[in-house]
Write a protein that holds these residues in place. Structure first.
Motif, short mmCIF file in Angstrom:
data_model
loop_
_atom_site.label_atom_id
_atom_site.label_comp_id
_atom_site.label_asym_id
_atom_site.label_seq_id
_atom_site.Cartn_x
_atom_site.Cartn_y
_atom_site.Cartn_z
N ASN A 178 72.45 102.33 66.88
CA ASN A 178 72.06 101.38 67.90
C ASN A 178 71.95 99.99 67.26
OD1 ASN A 178 70.94 99.92 70.00
ND2 ASN A 178 69.29 101.39 70.39
N SER A 179 72.71 99.02 67.78
CA SER A 179 72.65 97.68 67.22
C SER A 179 71.85 96.73 68.12
CB SER A 179 74.05 97.13 66.96
OG SER A 179 74.77 96.97 68.17
N CYS A 180 71.23 97.25 69.16
CA CYS A 180 70.39 96.44 70.03
C CYS A 180 69.05 96.18 69.34
CB CYS A 180 70.12 97.14 71.37
SG CYS A 180 71.48 97.08 72.51
N PRO A 181 68.50 94.99 69.55
CA PRO A 181 67.19 94.73 68.96
C PRO A 181 66.12 95.59 69.66
CG PRO A 181 67.89 92.90 70.32
CD PRO A 181 69.04 93.85 70.26
N ILE B 239 75.40 90.18 67.76
CA ILE B 239 76.65 89.81 67.09
C ILE B 239 77.70 90.91 67.26
CG2 ILE B 239 77.69 89.34 64.84
CD1 ILE B 239 75.06 87.98 64.06
N ASP B 240 77.28 92.15 67.28
CA ASP B 240 78.19 93.27 67.47
C ASP B 240 78.95 93.11 68.79
OD1 ASP B 240 79.49 95.69 67.23
OD2 ASP B 240 77.72 96.92 67.56
N LYS B 241 78.24 92.74 69.84
CA LYS B 241 78.83 92.56 71.17
C LYS B 241 79.85 91.41 71.15
CE LYS B 241 76.29 93.25 74.81
NZ LYS B 241 75.38 93.15 75.95
N ILE B 242 79.48 90.31 70.53
CA ILE B 242 80.37 89.14 70.46
C ILE B 242 81.63 89.47 69.68
CG2 ILE B 242 80.59 86.80 69.53
CD1 ILE B 242 77.55 86.49 70.15
N LEU B 243 81.48 90.15 68.54
CA LEU B 243 82.64 90.52 67.72
C LEU B 243 83.59 91.45 68.46
CD1 LEU B 243 81.02 90.98 64.20
CD2 LEU B 243 82.49 89.12 64.98
N ARG B 244 83.03 92.39 69.22
CA ARG B 244 83.86 93.32 69.99
C ARG B 244 84.66 92.59 71.06
NH1 ARG B 244 82.19 98.96 70.22
NH2 ARG B 244 80.68 99.34 68.59
N ILE B 245 84.01 91.65 71.75
CA ILE B 245 84.69 90.91 72.82
C ILE B 245 85.80 90.04 72.24
CG2 ILE B 245 84.38 89.10 74.55
CD1 ILE B 245 81.56 90.33 75.07
#
Length: 64
Positions: free
Chosen positions: A57-60, A8-14
């Protein structure tokens, strides 16, 4: 570089990056809105230098 931005962090940043860039590009937005390039880049690359400095780190976690 090791990926430290995920999910979700990646999606929100994009989305936030594209929104800020679009706002600046249409001419109505302030010049500082071009800062949207940073969240867009970190979202697409999956690496955030600030996260590296802070040890976040927000990666699983990967199971071996």
């Amino acid at each position: 570089m090791k990926n430290n931005v995920g999910g979700i962090d990646k999606i929100l940043r994009i989305v936030a990056g594209l929104g800020l860039i679009a706002w600046a590009a249409v001419g109505n937005g302030p010049a500082w809105a071009w800062i949207g390039v940073m969240p867009l880049a970190t979202g697409l690359l999956g690496t955030c230098p600030a996260y590296s400095l802070l040890g976040f780190n927000s990666c699983p976690l990967k199971k071996d």
